[in-house]
Design an enzyme around this catalytic site. Structure first.
Site, mmCIF file in Angstrom:
data_model
loop_
_atom_site.group_PDB
_atom_site.id
_atom_site.type_symbol
_atom_site.label_atom_id
_atom_site.label_comp_id
_atom_site.label_asym_id
_atom_site.label_seq_id
_atom_site.Cartn_x
_atom_site.Cartn_y
_atom_site.Cartn_z
ATOM 1 N N ASP A 34 -34.884 58.473 -119.794
ATOM 2 C CA ASP A 34 -35.732 57.868 -120.869
ATOM 3 C C ASP A 34 -34.866 57.946 -122.076
ATOM 4 O O ASP A 34 -34.328 58.624 -122.093
ATOM 5 C CB ASP A 34 -37.123 59.144 -121.682
ATOM 6 C CG ASP A 34 -38.319 57.855 -122.670
ATOM 7 O OD1 ASP A 34 -37.911 57.246 -122.472
ATOM 8 O OD2 ASP A 34 -37.958 58.921 -123.466
ATOM 9 N N HIS A 77 -43.632 62.548 -125.721
ATOM 10 C CA HIS A 77 -41.942 60.780 -127.009
ATOM 11 C C HIS A 77 -41.030 62.443 -127.298
ATOM 12 O O HIS A 77 -40.081 61.883 -128.185
ATOM 13 C CB HIS A 77 -42.776 60.810 -127.949
ATOM 14 C CG HIS A 77 -43.588 60.096 -128.088
ATOM 15 N ND1 HIS A 77 -43.089 58.853 -127.567
ATOM 16 C CD2 HIS A 77 -44.688 60.266 -128.328
ATOM 17 C CE1 HIS A 77 -44.858 57.742 -127.628
ATOM 18 N NE2 HIS A 77 -45.399 58.968 -127.977
ATOM 19 N N ASP A 121 -39.903 63.524 -121.027
ATOM 20 C CA ASP A 121 -40.902 61.497 -120.985
ATOM 21 C C ASP A 121 -40.121 61.683 -119.704
ATOM 22 O O ASP A 121 -41.136 60.141 -118.637
ATOM 23 C CB ASP A 121 -40.162 60.818 -122.126
ATOM 24 C CG ASP A 121 -41.661 61.036 -123.123
ATOM 25 O OD1 ASP A 121 -42.392 61.743 -123.084
ATOM 26 O OD2 ASP A 121 -41.467 60.137 -123.949
ATOM 27 N N GLU A 155 -34.570 58.407 -126.617
ATOM 28 C CA GLU A 155 -35.389 58.649 -128.112
ATOM 29 C C GLU A 155 -34.370 57.394 -128.775
ATOM 30 O O GLU A 155 -33.456 57.778 -128.441
ATOM 31 C CB GLU A 155 -35.531 59.607 -128.091
ATOM 32 C CG GLU A 155 -36.515 60.506 -127.492
ATOM 33 C CD GLU A 155 -37.930 59.413 -127.539
ATOM 34 O OE1 GLU A 155 -38.356 58.799 -128.402
ATOM 35 O OE2 GLU A 155 -38.804 60.147 -126.364
#
Length: 404
Positions: free
Chosen positions: A80, A219, A224, A82
């Site tokens: 994942d 998040h 995640d 961000e």
């Protein structure tokens, strides 16, 4: 050597045929042709019946299990990212998190914060908890990305809306002149949609709550990635256990919409009441004639009572609607429609409402009308914004990613 069944019957048929031919050649030929046609008809019927019956239950079960084994790997990397926003062309990766899976168990982890070289928007900090101070002094993407690719190796990857992450990896790699790998990938968003078509929402937070994994999506990239791995394994078990069970598809109940009579009644109401806006019309594209619109309530989250009270109950006013992000609550950071009155923020639409009206709002924003209402019991003010008739619901996050 394998014996052929019915060989002695064929021998008797040949002897009888030869005898008939010697006694009456014409009759023998007619009987031979008739027998040939009959045999072909029986053979074709038998073949069709066998095809319609299909393989045995045991062979079907083995086949299904083998297919699922091949389709969902036991060894992979769940990852994942961000980012500073939704557009890989203009935004940057600020965190990468991944877990290596061997035989369906976590064996290694990768986690890194990245200095994007630009300031974070407040909605990103609110969503992720990552601040500019946390990224100050962290390595640049040109340092982190080669290390991550070396760590990733040739493993297949698993992610939630994985094309979003791969799109950012490709864009960042191009900027630093690095060859991005093109791994085989599996998407828990796609798997959820195919297995649960009756569900409206398939965000990561929806999956972890639906599967009983967790209540909150943090998040942050590593957490995640771990939750994505857990969702993938839950879906694998579900798919394998339901391989032979026919799924009952539930049709969504059609959403009620205004009919022509209601629209005419609304237009008559607008024409017969004082619906003239009390403020100046701002510059911008007018979305639609208010008589052709429908009222949509602005979310109750947020305290805009002082702003609404300035206009007063029953007041109509011009507002600007823009595409933006939900500022708070469980949907914080997700795309929505924002409402602005005379330059002041006046709230936003819920995720459900935004998914029905998002495409009516131009990318540069638009102008429409709204009116202030007041609850008779609580005395609280509410705003109702006028938008064109609702379109089919869309997955806002996937839509924004596809457009980036």
């Amino acid at each position: 050597m394998k014996k052929r069944k019915g060989g002695w019957l064929k021998a008797i048929a040949v002897v009888v045929g030869i005898g008939l031919f010697i006694a009456s050649p014409g009759l023998a030929i007619v009987l031979a042709i008739a027998c040939f046609i009959l045999v072909r008809i029986v053979a074709r019927f038998t073949k069709r019946k066998a095809k319609s019956n299909g393989p045995s239950r045991k062979s079907a079960k083995t086949s299904a299990a083998e297919q699922h084994k091949l389709y969902l790997p036991d060894d992979y990397v769940a990852l994942d990212t961000e980012t500073t926003g939704l557009s890989s062309a203009t935004d940057r990766i600020i965190e990468i998190g991944a877990v290596r899976i061997r035989n369906r168990q976590i064996t290694d982890r990768f986690s890194a914060l990245i200095n994007p070289g630009l300031s974070l928007g407040p909605h990103i900090t609110d969503l992720t908890g990552i601040t500019d101070e946390m990224l100050d002094g962290q390595p640049a993407i040109s340092t982190v990305l080669p290390d991550f690719y070396d760590w990733l190796g040739n493993d297949p990857v698993v992610g939630h809306n994985i094309k979003f992450d791969l799109g950012f990896f490709a864009a960042e790699s191009e900027r630093i002149k690095l060859n991005a790998p093109k791994p085989v990938y599996y998407d828990t968003l796609h798997l959820s949609r195919t297995q649960f078509p009756e569900e409206r929402h398939h965000r990561l937070v929806d999956l972890i709550q639906r599967f009983g994994i967790a209540e909150v999506e943090e998040h942050r990239a590593l957490s995640d990635a771990i939750q994505t791995y857990q969702c993938f394994e839950w879906l694998r078990t579900y798919i394998e256990s339901n391989a032979l069970r026919p799924k009952k598809s539930r049709k969504r109940r059609p959403r009620k919409s205004e009919d022509s009579y209601q629209r005419r009644a609304r237009a008559d109401y607008i024409n017969s009441h004082d619906c003239e806006p009390r403020n100046y019309q701002p510059e911008g594209r007018l979305i639609a004639d208010v008589r052709d619109c429908g009222g949509v309530d602005v979310s109750r989250r947020g305290d805009y009572q002082e702003l609404f009270a300035r206009y007063g109950k029953g007041t109509w006013l011009w507002v600007v609607v823009t595409r933006g992000y939900t500022p708070n609550g469980k949907d914080a950071g997700l795309p929505t429609i924002e409402v602005w009155a005379d330059g002041e923020y006046a709230g936003f639409l819920t995720q459900l409402q935004a998914s029905r009206y998002f495409l009516h709002v131009p990318e540069e924003g638009g102008v429409t009308q709204a009116h202030i209402r007041q609850d008779n019991k609580s005395g609280r003010y509410r705003m109702r914004v006028e938008l064109p008739p609702a379109h089919e619901e869309i997955d806002l996050l996937s839509y924004m990613v596809e457009q980036s």
